[in-house]
Scaffold this motif. Structure first.
Motif, PDB file in Angstrom:
ATOM      1  N   LEU A 219       0.797  -1.329   0.201  1.00 57.26           N
ATOM      2  CA  LEU A 219      -0.014   0.113   0.109  1.00 57.26           C
ATOM      3  C   LEU A 219       0.948   1.362  -0.079  1.00 57.26           C
ATOM      4  CD1 LEU A 219      -2.571  -1.238   2.791  1.00 57.26           C
ATOM      5  CD2 LEU A 219      -2.712  -1.450   0.213  1.00 57.26           C
ATOM      6  N   THR A 220       0.200   2.293  -0.636  1.00 59.79           N
ATOM      7  CA  THR A 220       0.993   3.925  -0.471  1.00 59.79           C
ATOM      8  C   THR A 220       0.162   4.607   0.176  1.00 59.79           C
ATOM      9  OG1 THR A 220       0.078   4.376  -2.437  1.00 59.79           O
ATOM     10  CG2 THR A 220       2.283   3.117  -2.635  1.00 59.79           C
ATOM     11  N   GLU A 221       0.796   5.699   0.523  1.00 60.08           N
ATOM     12  CA  GLU A 221      -0.078   6.857   1.306  1.00 60.08           C
ATOM     13  C   GLU A 221      -0.026   8.018   0.172  1.00 60.08           C
ATOM     14  OE1 GLU A 221       1.532   7.322   5.108  1.00 60.08           O
ATOM     15  OE2 GLU A 221       0.568   5.606   5.926  1.00 60.08           O
ATOM     16  N   ARG A 222      -0.399   7.562  -1.100  1.00 60.95           N
ATOM     17  CA  ARG A 222      -0.230   8.849  -1.961  1.00 60.95           C
ATOM     18  C   ARG A 222      -1.527   9.555  -1.920  1.00 60.95           C
ATOM     19  NH1 ARG A 222      -2.102   9.448  -7.194  1.00 60.95           N
ATOM     20  NH2 ARG A 222      -3.149   7.576  -7.250  1.00 60.95           N
ATOM     21  N   ILE A 223      -2.873   8.689  -1.748  1.00 58.31           N
ATOM     22  CA  ILE A 223      -4.015   9.485  -1.545  1.00 58.31           C
ATOM     23  C   ILE A 223      -4.545   9.113  -0.144  1.00 58.31           C
ATOM     24  CG2 ILE A 223      -6.349   9.604  -2.405  1.00 58.31           C
ATOM     25  CD1 ILE A 223      -5.265   8.820  -5.120  1.00 58.31           C
ATOM     26  N   ILE A 224      -5.023  10.376   0.558  1.00 55.31           N
ATOM     27  CA  ILE A 224      -5.637  10.247   1.876  1.00 55.31           C
ATOM     28  C   ILE A 224      -6.955  10.622   1.967  1.00 55.31           C
ATOM     29  CG2 ILE A 224      -5.231  10.759   4.290  1.00 55.31           C
ATOM     30  CD1 ILE A 224      -3.377   8.862   3.422  1.00 55.31           C
ATOM     31  N   ILE A 303      -4.747  14.962  -0.246  1.00 59.97           N
ATOM     32  CA  ILE A 303      -5.876  14.776   0.824  1.00 59.97           C
ATOM     33  C   ILE A 303      -7.173  15.201   0.192  1.00 59.97           C
ATOM     34  CG2 ILE A 303      -6.561  15.742   3.099  1.00 59.97           C
ATOM     35  CD1 ILE A 303      -3.710  14.387   3.077  1.00 59.97           C
ATOM     36  N   VAL A 304      -8.053  14.272   0.496  1.00 60.42           N
ATOM     37  CA  VAL A 304      -9.250  14.445   0.006  1.00 60.42           C
ATOM     38  C   VAL A 304     -10.485  14.443   0.954  1.00 60.42           C
ATOM     39  CG1 VAL A 304     -11.127  13.279  -1.490  1.00 60.42           C
ATOM     40  CG2 VAL A 304      -8.772  12.774  -2.074  1.00 60.42           C
ATOM     41  N   ILE A 305     -11.235  15.393   1.143  1.00 60.19           N
ATOM     42  CA  ILE A 305     -12.162  15.952   2.015  1.00 60.19           C
ATOM     43  C   ILE A 305     -13.557  16.483   1.594  1.00 60.19           C
ATOM     44  CG2 ILE A 305     -10.235  16.338   4.087  1.00 60.19           C
ATOM     45  CD1 ILE A 305     -10.476  19.350   3.598  1.00 60.19           C
ATOM     46  N   ASP A 306     -14.553  16.397   2.570  1.00 57.26           N
ATOM     47  CA  ASP A 306     -15.633  16.862   2.146  1.00 57.26           C
ATOM     48  C   ASP A 306     -15.891  18.306   2.451  1.00 57.26           C
ATOM     49  OD1 ASP A 306     -18.259  16.694   1.171  1.00 57.26           O
ATOM     50  OD2 ASP A 306     -18.907  14.955   2.570  1.00 57.26           O
ATOM     51  N   TYR A 322       0.270  19.918   1.648  1.00 59.91           N
ATOM     52  CA  TYR A 322      -0.254  18.905   0.952  1.00 59.91           C
ATOM     53  C   TYR A 322      -0.780  19.367  -0.492  1.00 59.91           C
ATOM     54  CZ  TYR A 322       0.000  17.213   5.644  1.00 59.91           C
ATOM     55  OH  TYR A 322      -0.060  16.902   7.090  1.00 59.91           O
ATOM     56  N   ASP A 323      -1.108  18.354  -1.316  1.00 55.76           N
ATOM     57  CA  ASP A 323      -2.087  18.363  -2.396  1.00 55.76           C
ATOM     58  C   ASP A 323      -3.228  18.124  -1.670  1.00 55.76           C
ATOM     59  OD1 ASP A 323      -0.019  19.074  -4.133  1.00 55.76           O
ATOM     60  OD2 ASP A 323       0.576  17.240  -4.780  1.00 55.76           O
ATOM     61  N   TYR A 324      -4.475  18.888  -2.372  1.00 55.49           N
ATOM     62  CA  TYR A 324      -5.623  18.308  -2.016  1.00 55.49           C
ATOM     63  C   TYR A 324      -6.796  18.494  -2.954  1.00 55.49           C
ATOM     64  CZ  TYR A 324      -6.349  23.609  -2.365  1.00 55.49           C
ATOM     65  OH  TYR A 324      -6.356  24.842  -2.745  1.00 55.49           O
ATOM     66  N   ILE A 325      -7.960  17.624  -2.880  1.00 58.57           N
ATOM     67  CA  ILE A 325      -9.117  17.759  -3.540  1.00 58.57           C
ATOM     68  C   ILE A 325     -10.121  17.974  -2.696  1.00 58.57           C
ATOM     69  CG2 ILE A 325     -10.540  16.433  -5.127  1.00 58.57           C
ATOM     70  CD1 ILE A 325      -8.201  15.342  -6.545  1.00 58.57           C
TER      71      ILE A 325
END
Length: 590
Positions: A219-224, A303-306, A322-325
């Motif tokens: 596993l990687t922690e590329r997308i959290i 990082i992906v958040i609502d 971080y990068d984010y969406i």
């Protein structure tokens, strides 16, 4: 057989103590002798006047005799418990060689049926993640390790309160057979204490699980992904400083809440958890959790958040680290770019287009399914709001209706508060004569909303529309994680009143989710996509059982083994590379 109180002297400090033993008389070459059958321990609590009755019933069970009298429930319960221990104590593991015996087939009996299928899968996964080794290194002794494994297994297989867990471990599950222990002697207090021990080692356990899962599945922690949920209390919660009223995800506004923050990777494995008060502000939790998750030398994760967490303050902080969406909080779409199809199936069509500035990209999305849902909700609320306004208007002509102008305005104000999602789209007029309202009329303003539209924001400018949308859609994984914890692993409700016991309950649920996700990830790799609840229900039919037969010479054979697995059991076991026959085959002749 009979029960005897035996005194011993401790040679170290010369103190006298006693234990209780079940003994029997046997003939030897040197004459009659007494032989210990089972050490009942120092805490044996059956009154002395019942010893003979208990000894007789134990002897009937282990020798396969029928009972001519009925015994009290407490004697029956103790007798079966001690008989089980005798059979296990005197038994030996079956060898591979053939063992032919002459037996009375009509004497065959079956007892002590316990489920073992789901336990086998869970226990082997716990071993794969090396949790027993971790617990040993953390100072757990053997009974504590066994109890910890039992409590975690119960959360996966029979999620319930600690009291129900204790009963399940003693009366339903064969997990103690797999552990080579006996949960008949497990106290309910130890179930609580082992939860406390797990909580005290929370950081070490989470770090260990992250490391093991990453190594097992590369596993990687590329997308959290990060989000929060809350769960409600049964009871007052007055001894818990984190129990507060708040916006309940389960619509339980009548109960105090506690909030769980969860970070997972793109493969659905938890990375970190944190417990917050029930009334916590979601945006204020982001920096606290993420700051302790990564070290500066690691690759910059996405990082992906609502929308609930995506405040401008948080985005400024994220941009530096971080990068984010994130889901945009903006409701109005000023510009609609050229759209392409990013997802299409029988249920929906989703189209998206990107607007880019110097430092941020915005993906404008339109979903036909979302439009249908939003339009239906809006129409339903508009209909209810207009019906309530009509009632206010009609009351002006009724004998006892509300006619006072100020009271009418107050009623309309309360309606606007109740239907605040759509009330601002109406222009309401109340005509009056002196201090009496004469009519209520309304007109709906021009609609400026965009049903089915939403926007995503990111500081990554290189994503195509498809990549942008696919990464964001992973946010449903964390929603699935919360759903699994609540529906399959018993996260809600919280029955504890003390703060540390509440946090222990939630943490055991998180450990159970680690194990469940490890199982599901391995099964998905073999094309098995059933839910955990479906799998554990099907595995429950694989059991361990004790078969009793009388030999020709009058002795009794007790054979304890697992039943033959059915095709679905074998399918799961093969996918996880575990054996088809869980537990030892133990043979006892008495």
């Amino acid at each position: 057989m009979f029960i005897r109180k035996v005194f011993h002297t401790d040679k170290k400090n010369n103190t006298v103590y006693h234990t209780f033993k079940l003994v029997e008389s046997v003939r030897t070459q040197r004459g009659p002798r007494q032989r210990m059958v089972l050490n009942l321990g120092a805490d044996f609590s059956v009154p002395e006047e019942k010893w003979k009755e208990l000894a007789n019933r134990i002897e009937e069970i282990v020798t396969g005799q029928g009972s001519l009298v009925s015994y009290p429930d407490d004697i029956e319960e103790f007798a079966h418990m001690y008989a089980k221990r005798i059979i296990a104590y005197h038994g030996k593991e079956k060898e591979e060689s053939f063992d032919y015996q002459q037996v009375d087939v009509d004497s065959m009996d079956h007892n002590n049926v316990r489920s073992v299928g789901a336990e086998h899968v869970v226990y082997e996964t716990i071993n794969t993640l090396d949790l027993p080794g971790l617990f040993l290194s953390l100072g757990f002794n053997r009974p504590a390790i066994d109890a910890a494994i039992g409590v975690i297994a119960a959360k996966l297989i029979n999620p319930s309160s600690e009291r129900a867990t204790h009963m399940w471990l003693q009366n339903t599950s064969a997990i103690d057979d797999l552990l080579d222990t006996d949960f008949q002697t497990l106290s309910q207090d130890r179930v609580y204490k082992v939860a406390d021990m797990l909580l005290r080692n929370k950081q070490a356990i989470e770090d260990h699980l992250r490391s093991k899962e990453s190594g097992l599945f590369d596993l990687t922690e590329r997308i959290i992904l990060y989000d929060l949920t809350n769960t409600f209390f049964e009871g007052s919660g007055k001894y818990n400083d984190k129990a507060h009223f708040g916006r309940s995800k389960e619509k339980r506004s009548d109960c105090l809440l506690v909030t769980l923050g969860l970070v997972i990777d793109a493969d659905g494995f938890p990375k970190k958890t944190k417990i917050f008060p029930g009334n916590v502000s979601e945006p204020g939790t982001l920096q606290k959790v993420l700051s302790s998750l990564f070290v500066p030398t690691q690759t910059k994760p996405l990082i992906v958040i609502d929308a609930g967490i995506a405040t401008e303050e948080n985005l400024i902080w994220l941009k530096d680290h971080y990068d984010y969406i994130v889901v945009s909080r903006k409701k109005k779409m000023d510009i609609t770019p050229e759209m392409i199809t990013v997802r299409e199936d029988a249920r929906r069509l989703i189209r998206a287009g990107t607007i880019r500035t110097a430092d941020e990209a915005t993906l404008i999305c339109h979903s036909t399914d979302k439009e249908k849902k939003e339009t239906g909700i809006r129409n339903r609320f508009e209909q209810r709001f207009e019906e309530e306004l009509m009632k206010v208007h009609q009351a002006l002509a009724k004998k006892h209706g509300t006619k006072n102008y100020d009271k009418v305005i107050e009623k309309i104000g309360r309606l606007k508060e109740r239907y605040r999602r759509i009330a601002n789209r109406y222009e309401i007029t109340v005509a009056k004569d002196n201090n009496l309202a004469t009519s209520v009329s309304w007109v709906q303003k021009q609609k400026d909303h965009h049903p089915g539209m939403y926007a995503l924001r990111s500081n990554r400018l290189d994503f195509t529309e498809q990549e942008f949308f696919d990464i964001f859609s992973m946010l449903t994984d964390i929603e699935d994680a919360f759903k699994s914890m609540k529906s399959e692993l018993g996260l809600r409700p919280v029955c504890h009143q003390k703060e540390y016991r509440t946090e222990g309950h939630l943490f055991i649920t998180v450990i159970a989710y680690h194990i469940m996700q490890t199982i599901r990830y391995a099964l998905r790799g073999r094309g098995i996509t059933e839910s955990w609840s479906t799998i554990r229900k099907a595995l429950s039919t694989h059991v361990r059982i004790t078969t009793t037969l009388k030999r020709k010479d009058g002795k009794v054979i007790h054979i304890r083994k697992s039943t033959k697995p059915e095709p679905f059991h074998q399918k799961i076991y093969d996918a996880l590379h575990i054996c088809h026959s869980p537990g030892k085959t133990v043979k006892t002749i008495l």
